[in-house]
Design an enzyme around this catalytic site. Structure first.
Site, mmCIF file in Angstrom:
data_model
loop_
_atom_site.group_PDB
_atom_site.id
_atom_site.type_symbol
_atom_site.label_atom_id
_atom_site.label_comp_id
_atom_site.label_asym_id
_atom_site.label_seq_id
_atom_site.Cartn_x
_atom_site.Cartn_y
_atom_site.Cartn_z
ATOM 1 N N ARG A 90 15.327 -1.019 -15.712
ATOM 2 C CA ARG A 90 14.290 -0.547 -14.784
ATOM 3 C C ARG A 90 14.608 0.802 -14.149
ATOM 4 N NH1 ARG A 90 13.086 -5.974 -11.596
ATOM 5 N NH2 ARG A 90 15.157 -6.418 -12.414
ATOM 6 N N GLN A 91 15.902 1.110 -14.020
ATOM 7 C CA GLN A 91 16.241 2.447 -13.493
ATOM 8 C C GLN A 91 16.231 3.402 -14.688
ATOM 9 O OE1 GLN A 91 17.021 3.011 -10.055
ATOM 10 N NE2 GLN A 91 16.950 5.196 -10.489
ATOM 11 N N HIS A 124 12.174 -2.579 -20.281
ATOM 12 C CA HIS A 124 11.419 -1.682 -19.414
ATOM 13 C C HIS A 124 11.624 -0.229 -19.857
ATOM 14 C CE1 HIS A 124 10.072 -0.251 -15.433
ATOM 15 N NE2 HIS A 124 9.555 -1.448 -15.302
ATOM 16 N N LYS A 188 -1.279 -0.796 -8.981
ATOM 17 C CA LYS A 188 -0.188 -1.224 -8.096
ATOM 18 C C LYS A 188 0.709 -0.045 -7.755
ATOM 19 C CE LYS A 188 4.041 -2.965 -9.445
ATOM 20 N NZ LYS A 188 4.968 -3.819 -10.200
HETATM 21 C C1 R5P Z 1 7.610 -3.483 -12.998
HETATM 22 O O1 R5P Z 1 7.423 -2.399 -13.493
HETATM 23 C C2 R5P Z 1 7.802 -4.701 -13.842
HETATM 24 O O2 R5P Z 1 6.951 -4.648 -14.946
HETATM 25 C C3 R5P Z 1 7.554 -5.978 -13.073
HETATM 26 O O3 R5P Z 1 6.211 -6.009 -12.640
HETATM 27 C C4 R5P Z 1 8.459 -6.068 -11.892
HETATM 28 O O4 R5P Z 1 9.762 -5.737 -12.234
HETATM 29 C C5 R5P Z 1 8.432 -7.453 -11.308
HETATM 30 O O5 R5P Z 1 9.278 -7.481 -10.200
HETATM 31 P P1 R5P Z 1 8.958 -8.384 -8.958
HETATM 32 O O6 R5P Z 1 8.752 -9.787 -9.452
HETATM 33 O O7 R5P Z 1 10.198 -8.265 -8.088
HETATM 34 O O8 R5P Z 1 7.744 -7.828 -8.283
#
Ligand code: R5P
Length: 291
Positions: A90-91, A124, A188
């Site tokens: 994610r990073q 990701h 979002k």
């Molecule tokens: C974000 O880009 C991912 O696709 C997920 O939506 C996110 O990592 C979900 O994280 P959390 O359940 O903490 O909101």
């Protein structure tokens, strides 16, 4: 070709045994917490290391690096990695000055240890698949595989598929192709690790049952906010499907309390919502690699 199971993939042992010979890593911790691994090695030119990096990703990454390097030292020519859940993806860029781009650093470490080919699921890679030395990277999406859990919704006017953010829209589209349903996404914005804000929805959800699809559920914040907005916009039943169910802290309990009709994930991370066995994907890859 043989399979080497690392600690994050021990739960897949039974199903993986059906494909290739499986060897399990031996692992322990010294009193000072340093990690020891041993591979009960059987000579082979090709090994597939299977590892899922959940729970304690740092420890699992070190274990993986030790294993790759040791296989190479022992004479393995080609090391493939099947990492259903690849940590630190994610990073994927420097959002603030001075930040480590952890995704790239982890991939570089794996490659430097000797990894030749990496197969992962719904990682990701939102900046695209990175180029890391000679490492081949294949990122497979589980979205089309989820159709079998929603076959009853095929072509139904009262069902739609929604990604809880625009990054998840491609997942919604892939599942919608299989189920012949309309797909959309929620706008979002992430405000922090545990805080997200939602705005509009790209398609009408009034009186529609919604299949919400995402790559992972961590704190559950994204799904919770999406659920609230969908309900506010008049949606009917809400079903949730995601590749990786991390469910940190009591995320699963919180989601269940909301009244979500069903929550479905893969067993990339073992948990009670896991209904799709990721070994199926590895079987397909093995067939492909052998040809
Ligand atoms: C974000 O880009 C991912 O696709 C997920 O939506 C996110 O990592 C979900 O994280 P959390 O359940 O903490 O909101």
């Amino acid at each position: 070709m043989k399979l080497l199971l690392l600690s994050g993939a021990f739960h897949l042992e039974k199903s993986l045994e059906k494909s290739l010979e499986v060897i399990k890593i031996e692992r322990k911790f010294f009193p000072d917490n340093e990690q020891y691994i041993r591979i009960p090695y059987k000579q082979d030119d090709e090994y597939i290391i299977v590892q899922s990096m959940f729970g304690n990703p740092d420890i699992k990454i070190v274990e993986t690096i030790f294993a790759i390097r040791t296989l190479k030292d022992l004479g393995t020519k080609k090391v493939y990695g099947f990492f259903p859940y690849l940590a630190y993806t994610r990073q994927d860029k420097r959002y603030k000055e001075g930040e480590a781009i952890s995704q790239l650093i982890v991939l570089e470490m794996l490659n430097k240890a000797g990894l030749n080919y990496l197969i992962t699921l719904d990682a990701h890679f939102h900046q695209g698949i990175p180029t890391i030395g000679d490492l081949k990277i294949k990122n497979i999406t589980c979205a089309p595989y989820f159709y079998k859990f929603f076959e009853y919704a095929n072509s139904r006017e009262d069902f739609v598929i929604i990604g809880p953010d625009d990054d998840a829209y491609h997942l919604a589209l892939k599942l919608s192709e299989k189920l012949n349903l309309k797909a959309g996404y929620i706008e979002k914005v992430r405000k922090g690790e545990r805080e997200v804000e939602t705005f509009g929805i790209s398609i009408d959800v009034k009186n529609k049952n919604v299949i919400l699809i995402d790559d992972m559920i961590s704190t559950g914040g994204t799904i919770m906010k999406a659920y609230e907005l969908l309900k506010k916009e008049g949606a009917g039943d809400i079903f949730v499907v995601a590749t990786h169910g991390l469910f940190v802290e009591d995320a699963l309990k919180k989601l269940r309390n909301l009244g979500i009709k069903e929550i479905i994930t893969t067993n990339s991370i073992p948990n009670e919502t896991a209904v799709f066995d990721v070994s199926e994907i590895l079987f397909e890859e093995i067939k492909w690699l052998k040809n």
